[in-house]
Design a protein around this motif. Structure first.
Motif, PDB file in Angstrom:
ATOM      1  N   ASN A 168      13.346   1.315  -6.559  1.00  0.00           N
ATOM      2  CA  ASN A 168      12.960   1.556  -8.006  1.00  0.00           C
ATOM      3  C   ASN A 168      13.526   2.845  -8.724  1.00  0.00           C
ATOM      4  N   GLU A 169      13.715   2.538  -9.981  1.00  0.00           N
ATOM      5  CA  GLU A 169      14.268   3.570 -10.628  1.00  0.00           C
ATOM      6  C   GLU A 169      12.999   4.738 -11.138  1.00  0.00           C
ATOM      7  N   ASP A 170      13.444   5.888 -11.266  1.00  0.00           N
ATOM      8  CA  ASP A 170      12.184   6.820 -11.800  1.00  0.00           C
ATOM      9  C   ASP A 170      11.482   6.143 -12.908  1.00  0.00           C
ATOM     10  N   ASN A 171      12.283   5.652 -13.823  1.00  0.00           N
ATOM     11  CA  ASN A 171      11.419   5.399 -14.995  1.00  0.00           C
ATOM     12  C   ASN A 171      10.371   4.187 -14.522  1.00  0.00           C
TER      13      ASN A 171
ATOM     14  N   PRO B  83       0.872  -1.121  -0.064  1.00  0.00           N
ATOM     15  CA  PRO B  83       0.176  -0.204  -0.116  1.00  0.00           C
ATOM     16  C   PRO B  83       0.964   1.209  -0.012  1.00  0.00           C
ATOM     17  N   SER B  84       0.235   2.353  -0.553  1.00  0.00           N
ATOM     18  CA  SER B  84       0.818   3.686  -0.499  1.00  0.00           C
ATOM     19  C   SER B  84       0.230   4.410   0.675  1.00  0.00           C
ATOM     20  N   ASP B  85       1.099   4.920   1.564  1.00  0.00           N
ATOM     21  CA  ASP B  85       0.777   5.551   2.952  1.00  0.00           C
ATOM     22  C   ASP B  85       0.634   6.835   2.800  1.00  0.00           C
ATOM     23  N   LYS B  86       0.876   7.604   1.646  1.00  0.00           N
ATOM     24  CA  LYS B  86       1.304   8.973   1.237  1.00  0.00           C
ATOM     25  C   LYS B  86      -0.263   9.279   0.983  1.00  0.00           C
ATOM     26  N   PRO B  87      -0.958  10.440   1.739  1.00  0.00           N
ATOM     27  CA  PRO B  87      -2.133  10.895   1.558  1.00  0.00           C
ATOM     28  C   PRO B  87      -2.488  11.578   0.026  1.00  0.00           C
ATOM     29  N   THR B  88      -3.189  11.689  -0.457  1.00  0.00           N
ATOM     30  CA  THR B  88      -3.476  12.043  -1.888  1.00  0.00           C
ATOM     31  C   THR B  88      -4.443  13.155  -1.963  1.00  0.00           C
ATOM     32  N   PRO B  89      -4.249  14.260  -1.575  1.00  0.00           N
ATOM     33  CA  PRO B  89      -5.418  15.318  -1.405  1.00  0.00           C
ATOM     34  C   PRO B  89      -6.011  15.742  -2.727  1.00  0.00           C
ATOM     35  N   ASN B  90      -4.960  15.998  -3.915  1.00  0.00           N
ATOM     36  CA  ASN B  90      -5.250  16.225  -5.081  1.00  0.00           C
ATOM     37  C   ASN B  90      -5.555  15.097  -5.897  1.00  0.00           C
ATOM     38  N   LYS B  91      -6.805  15.054  -6.354  1.00  0.00           N
ATOM     39  CA  LYS B  91      -7.569  14.100  -6.896  1.00  0.00           C
ATOM     40  C   LYS B  91      -7.871  14.357  -8.452  1.00  0.00           C
ATOM     41  N   LEU B  92      -7.643  13.421  -9.354  1.00  0.00           N
ATOM     42  CA  LEU B  92      -8.181  13.735 -10.902  1.00  0.00           C
ATOM     43  C   LEU B  92      -9.262  12.666 -10.916  1.00  0.00           C
TER      44      LEU B  92
ATOM     45  N   ASN C 129       6.511   4.358   1.891  1.00  0.00           N
ATOM     46  CA  ASN C 129       7.468   3.636   2.463  1.00  0.00           C
ATOM     47  C   ASN C 129       7.608   2.374   1.977  1.00  0.00           C
ATOM     48  N   ALA C 130       6.561   1.846   1.665  1.00  0.00           N
ATOM     49  CA  ALA C 130       6.502   0.421   1.133  1.00  0.00           C
ATOM     50  C   ALA C 130       7.396   0.140  -0.448  1.00  0.00           C
ATOM     51  N   PHE C 131       7.170   1.322  -1.142  1.00  0.00           N
ATOM     52  CA  PHE C 131       7.871   1.216  -2.626  1.00  0.00           C
ATOM     53  C   PHE C 131       9.354   1.564  -2.303  1.00  0.00           C
TER      54      PHE C 131
ATOM     55  N   TYR D  25     -12.668   3.587  -8.146  1.00  0.00           N
ATOM     56  CA  TYR D  25     -11.600   2.827  -7.765  1.00  0.00           C
ATOM     57  C   TYR D  25     -10.292   3.976  -7.770  1.00  0.00           C
ATOM     58  N   GLU D  26      -9.480   3.971  -6.820  1.00  0.00           N
ATOM     59  CA  GLU D  26      -8.456   5.056  -6.645  1.00  0.00           C
ATOM     60  C   GLU D  26      -7.024   4.282  -7.233  1.00  0.00           C
ATOM     61  N   VAL D  27      -6.239   5.040  -8.262  1.00  0.00           N
ATOM     62  CA  VAL D  27      -5.083   4.644  -8.460  1.00  0.00           C
ATOM     63  C   VAL D  27      -4.146   5.626  -8.171  1.00  0.00           C
ATOM     64  N   LYS D  28      -3.053   5.230  -7.526  1.00  0.00           N
ATOM     65  CA  LYS D  28      -2.084   6.195  -6.825  1.00  0.00           C
ATOM     66  C   LYS D  28      -1.231   6.622  -8.081  1.00  0.00           C
ATOM     67  N   GLY D  29      -1.066   7.983  -8.132  1.00  0.00           N
ATOM     68  CA  GLY D  29      -0.018   8.612  -8.958  1.00  0.00           C
ATOM     69  C   GLY D  29       1.429   8.452  -8.886  1.00  0.00           C
ATOM     70  N   GLU D  30       2.330   8.693  -9.862  1.00  0.00           N
ATOM     71  CA  GLU D  30       3.538   8.557  -9.734  1.00  0.00           C
ATOM     72  C   GLU D  30       4.371   8.966  -8.390  1.00  0.00           C
ATOM     73  N   GLU D  31       3.803  10.163  -7.930  1.00  0.00           N
ATOM     74  CA  GLU D  31       4.690  10.788  -6.799  1.00  0.00           C
ATOM     75  C   GLU D  31       4.276  10.053  -5.481  1.00  0.00           C
ATOM     76  N   ALA D  32       2.991   9.758  -5.384  1.00  0.00           N
ATOM     77  CA  ALA D  32       2.425   8.997  -4.233  1.00  0.00           C
ATOM     78  C   ALA D  32       3.389   7.596  -4.431  1.00  0.00           C
ATOM     79  N   LEU D  33       3.511   6.829  -5.257  1.00  0.00           N
ATOM     80  CA  LEU D  33       4.196   5.641  -5.369  1.00  0.00           C
ATOM     81  C   LEU D  33       5.526   5.993  -5.035  1.00  0.00           C
ATOM     82  N   ARG D  34       6.177   6.913  -5.391  1.00  0.00           N
ATOM     83  CA  ARG D  34       7.507   7.042  -5.083  1.00  0.00           C
ATOM     84  C   ARG D  34       7.985   7.348  -3.683  1.00  0.00           C
ATOM     85  N   GLU D  35       7.141   8.205  -3.163  1.00  0.00           N
ATOM     86  CA  GLU D  35       7.172   8.748  -1.765  1.00  0.00           C
ATOM     87  C   GLU D  35       6.606   7.522  -0.556  1.00  0.00           C
TER      88      GLU D  35
END
Length: 307
Positions: free
Chosen positions: A231-234, A82-91, A224-226, A212-222
């Motif tokens: 992982n590399e940026d790409n 799981p991604s533990d970073k909050p996601t206030p900005n939603k699309l 703790n689990a990931f 269904y919520e899909v985490k963005g790139e920044e949320a995945l990168r930051e």
């Protein structure tokens, strides 16, 4: 001469009132007959559309079962990591279609989106974690399908960033979902997560709106689990885009199955209503025709008695 004029006036007075009544009866019967013909033609069309929708529904259900595997695999990955970073900005990505005559399939996702943006108590976001259960009313929106686009344009026209059409005319493919995901990533819209609003297939006669919520790139990168995997940026960017395409594909095929199911039910109800209307009009036509025949018989008998 005077006697002839008096007889002519008497005859005109006798025939005058009955002629318009007969004309009105004939006109009414003619109108009912034309309406009967029109309703019968509509019944034939709705029955044909019901048969077509039934055939397409079976194909859509098979495609939905195959497409759900993508969504389940996607969910399993993010459930285990799981991604533990909050996601206030939603699309918000609203999945609908371009076609009508399928009941409330389009208004279902539109209402769910409006409730989510208004943070209503029955918002579909309540199914998400508590830190992600709210949305900014000015959140960007992207819509797949012209029908929901027209509905959301009234209240949230300024929020619309991208719209897509001509997707899902037939059974959606992963290429369609990948193309939409690529355009979303390249649109330049900033977001922490993407909330996919779609219709969830419950049975052949019912459906419900879901998110269904899909985490963005920044949320995945930051997350703790990931971060453990270094992982590399790409790789993170590719994972985010691929997970978005998976989620969109699963939602598209499920929404397509809901659309065919709703269209089949709508055409079935329309056929039943047309059949009931035909019965009512046929009875009205028969009564009018019998009344006209009775009036003619009365006139004949009255004339014979006068002679």
């Amino acid at each position: 001469m005077l006697a002839r004029r008096s007889l002519a006036r008497a005859a005109a007075a006798t025939v005058g009132p009955s002629a318009p009544t007969q004309a009105r009866n004939m006109a009414t019967l003619r109108e009912i007959e034309l309406r009967l013909k029109s309703v019968r033609n509509i019944e034939k069309i709705t029955k044909s559309m019901k048969m077509i929708a039934s055939t397409k529904l079976s194909k859509a259900q098979r495609a939905m079962q195959a497409g759900k595997a993508y969504g389940l695999a996607n969910s399993e990955v993010f459930a285990n990591v799981p991604s533990d970073k909050p996601t206030p900005n939603k699309l918000f990505v609203v999945i609908s279609s371009d076609k009508g005559l399928c009941g409330g399939i389009h208004s279902s996702v539109s209402k769910a989106t409006r409730r989510a943006l208004a943070n209503a108590p029955d918002s579909p976001l309540v199914s998400l974690p508590a830190e992600d259960a709210t949305a900014d009313p000015s959140s960007p929106i992207m819509v797949i399908g012209d029908k929901s686009k027209g509905q959301l344009m009234r209240n949230y026209g300024e929020n619309l960033q991208l719209t897509f059409n001509q997707i899902g005319r037939d059974i959606p493919t992963f290429a369609d979902a990948a193309a939409v995901a690529d355009m979303i990533v390249q649109s330049g819209v900033k977001y922490d997560s993407i909330v996919v609003v779609y219709n969830k297939f419950v049975s052949a006669i019912s459906y419900e709106s879901a998110v269904y919520e899909v985490k963005g790139e920044e949320a995945l990168r930051e997350s703790n689990a990931f971060k453990v995997y270094e992982n590399e940026d790409n790789a993170t960017r590719d994972l985010a885009e691929f997970s978005l395409a998976n989620a969109l594909f699963a939602a598209l095929v499920e929404g397509h199955a809901c659309e065919q199911s709703a269209r089949r039910n709508a055409m079935d109800n329309a056929s039943k209503n047309a059949s009931d209307m035909i019965g009512t009009l046929q009875m009205q036509y028969n009564r009018g025709r019998q009344a006209a025949i009775t009036n003619e018989l009365v006139d004949i008998i009255t004339g014979a008695s006068a002679l």
